[in-house]
Design a protein around this motif. Structure first.
Motif, PDB file in Angstrom:
ATOM      1  N   GLU A 112       9.102  14.477  25.830  1.00  0.00           N
ATOM      2  CA  GLU A 112       7.870  13.767  26.419  1.00  0.00           C
ATOM      3  C   GLU A 112       7.752  14.050  27.795  1.00  0.00           C
ATOM      4  OE1 GLU A 112       4.175  11.804  25.925  1.00  0.00           O
ATOM      5  OE2 GLU A 112       5.485  12.705  24.358  1.00  0.00           O
ATOM      6  N   TYR A 113       8.750  13.676  28.675  1.00  0.00           N
ATOM      7  CA  TYR A 113       8.394  13.584  30.114  1.00  0.00           C
ATOM      8  C   TYR A 113       9.473  14.602  30.767  1.00  0.00           C
ATOM      9  CZ  TYR A 113       6.631   9.154  28.375  1.00  0.00           C
ATOM     10  OH  TYR A 113       5.821   8.394  27.687  1.00  0.00           O
ATOM     11  N   SER A 444       2.675   8.505  22.961  1.00  0.00           N
ATOM     12  CA  SER A 444       2.719   9.913  23.575  1.00  0.00           C
ATOM     13  C   SER A 444       1.459  10.419  24.219  1.00  0.00           C
ATOM     14  CB  SER A 444       2.901  10.801  22.174  1.00  0.00           C
ATOM     15  OG  SER A 444       3.194  12.332  22.578  1.00  0.00           O
ATOM     16  N   LYS A 445       1.764  11.160  25.375  1.00  0.00           N
ATOM     17  CA  LYS A 445       0.735  11.792  26.078  1.00  0.00           C
ATOM     18  C   LYS A 445      -0.131  11.019  26.760  1.00  0.00           C
ATOM     19  CE  LYS A 445       2.101  15.645  23.816  1.00  0.00           C
ATOM     20  NZ  LYS A 445       3.017  16.422  24.768  1.00  0.00           N
ATOM     21  N   ARG A 446       0.373   9.772  27.130  1.00  0.00           N
ATOM     22  CA  ARG A 446      -0.679   8.805  28.098  1.00  0.00           C
ATOM     23  C   ARG A 446      -0.145   8.426  29.369  1.00  0.00           C
ATOM     24  NH1 ARG A 446      -2.338   4.248  23.140  1.00  0.00           N
ATOM     25  NH2 ARG A 446      -2.926   5.824  21.555  1.00  0.00           N
TER      26      ARG A 446
END
Length: 494
Positions: A112-113, A444-446
């Protein structure tokens, strides 16, 4: 204290039993997947054994009894936090973790990061593991000092050497099935210890009465706890202050969610339902084990003094009353109870199980920290270390270095509470991993990855600084608050 033949017999038999089970269960390992997460075929009790094999060790037993000796039932927070962590793991994290397609918590964060977040999280997690290794060495040293006439430095060095031999030269152990055997032995023995305490003192009221009588004798010579606040201190879940005790509990809850060992049990399960049941059973069993260790610590407070307390009484011209015993340090509360108050054979089983649990726990944590440092730090600096022969050498040297540093740090903190180091270890893992992991799984993706990286650094730094300057609130609140603010800045696109 002279160790009897039955003590030795119990110690040897318990160690042999755990070793035989570990060797037999290792035959099931045929692939890398079998080794890392049991091929995803583990049943409920193996999941429970995997979780509790790490969760119940020196900090949950020796550390809890030590803290209870000084602060009473507030020592229960470590195992209460561990149980609550297992509940949250079962209810909220089982499904998203298993559906993430990952095999490590930092892999979830990395997907994710990015790699920077993974590397930072890994290094800070290894720092948390290092603190826990120190706690394991303190626990093992307390056991060895009770069994043999040796000083702390020799006991710590011996503990370090045993862990070093185990982890450097390897061993055939199964965390899951071996954990079940250790779990059964520890459950039976610690609960038996709790029953023995209540029998010897005619119930909880008699236990508190004995504490009041002994503290009353001590207070006259060292200005300690008065008769008026004895009950407030030893019979109060928040004896060290609400902010301190609740913060310690929160550290353990989040530490459970942010530690690879416990997630490994979840990934090992054959179904989501089995994973949930294994985690919930771990929670249910952890609570009475903690309670029994608290009772043991309370019993020791009512019937034993430390060498330091005895010296103060002697200097004041006073002597011990009745059959009051003497032990070297508060960390010996649990092992001294085992050797003096438990039936010898049962006591030997407890000592053997506890010693091997602490040694394996410390070895596993050392190996985990070494793997993280070699893979995520040293190999990034020097890619040639990925070669098999060089990797093995640097891994073993790293292990030796970690353990030697642990002995030095353990000597520095030899007068500290084992569980305080446990709370700090869990807190370090929580501030480094909990928020990035949770946001990656549920939001996710925020969030911008740059701010997640900042949150990992800033949150951990805030935790460490707050511990040193001794703020009125627990460091975990400060660390999480700082980390959360950084994450929110990433959400706002600032």
């Amino acid at each position: 204290m002279t160790i009897s033949f039955y003590h030795i017999l119990g110690i040897v038999l318990s160690i042999i039993l755990i070793e035989v089970v570990g060797i037999m269960s290792s035959k099931k390992v045929k692939t890398a997947a079998d080794f890392s997460h049991a091929g995803g075929k583990a049943g409920t009790w193996v999941v429970c054994g995997t979780i509790m094999g790490t969760l119940i060790g020196g900090q949950s037993t020796v550390g809890t009894a030590q803290l209870a000796f000084t602060y009473g039932i507030s020592a229960w927070w470590f195992t209460l936090g561990a149980a609550l962590g297992c509940v949250v793991l079962a209810i909220g994290y089982v499904v998203p973790l298993r559906r993430s397609g990952c095999t490590t918590l930092l892999e979830v964060v990395s997907k994710e990061y990015g790699k920077k977040a993974e590397v930072l999280g890994s290094v800070l997690c290894s720092l948390g593991m290092f603190v826990s290794v120190v706690a394991q060495i303190l626990s093992a040293s307390a056991l060895l000092m009770t069994l043999f006439p040796m000083r702390f430095y020799m006991a710590a060095a011996t503990s370090c050497l045993i862990m070093m031999i185990y982890v450097v030269f390897g061993g055939l152990w199964s965390a899951g099935i071996g954990g079940v055997v250790k779990l059964i032995l520890l459950c039976v023995s610690t609960l038996a210890g709790g029953i023995i305490v209540l029998t010897l003192t005619d119930g909880y009221h008699g236990l508190m009465t004995s504490i009041e009588e002994l503290i009353g004798a001590l207070v006259e010579t060292q200005g300690g706890v008065s008769h008026e606040n004895i009950n407030d201190r030893y019979n109060n879940l928040l004896a060290r202050g609400a902010a301190k005790d609740i913060g310690s509990c929160l550290s353990v809850i989040l530490g459970v969610l942010a530690t690879q060992s416990y997630a490994q049990g979840i990934w090992a399960a054959k179904t989501d339902s089995v994973a949930r049941k294994g985690a919930m059973i771990s929670a249910v069993l952890t609570i009475p084990i903690g309670a029994a260790c608290v009772l043991i610590g309370l019993y020791m407070r009512g019937h034993y003094v430390t060498v330091e307390e005895l010296d103060v009484m002697t200097a004041a011209g006073r002597s011990l009353l009745g059959e009051i015993g003497v032990m070297a340090t508060t960390a010996q509360a649990f092992p001294v109870f085992i050797t003096h108050r438990m039936p010898e054979f049962l006591g030997g089983i407890v000592l053997g199980t506890l010693l091997i649990t602490i040694i394996i726990g410390g070895s596993g944590l050392t190996l985990g920290a070494s793997t993280i440092l070699v893979r995520d730090v040293f190999m990034k600096i020097n890619p040639t270390l990925s070669e098999s022969s060089k990797n093995l050498i640097i891994s073993r040297l790293t292990i030796v270095g970690i353990l030697l540093m642990s002995v030095i740090v353990a000597a520095t903190f030899s007068g500290s509470f084992i569980n305080d180091l446990g709370f700090l270890s869990m807190g370090l893992r929580a501030t480094a991993v909990f928020l990035p992991l949770t946001l990656a799984l549920f939001f996710s993706k925020r969030f911008k990855y740059q701010w997640i990286v900042v949150s990992i650094i800033a949150g951990t730094a805030a935790l460490v600084v707050s511990q040193f300057i001794q703020l009125p609130v627990d460091g975990i609140f400060v660390g999480l608050a700082v980390a959360a603010i950084c994450c929110l800045l990433g959400l706002c696109r600032i």
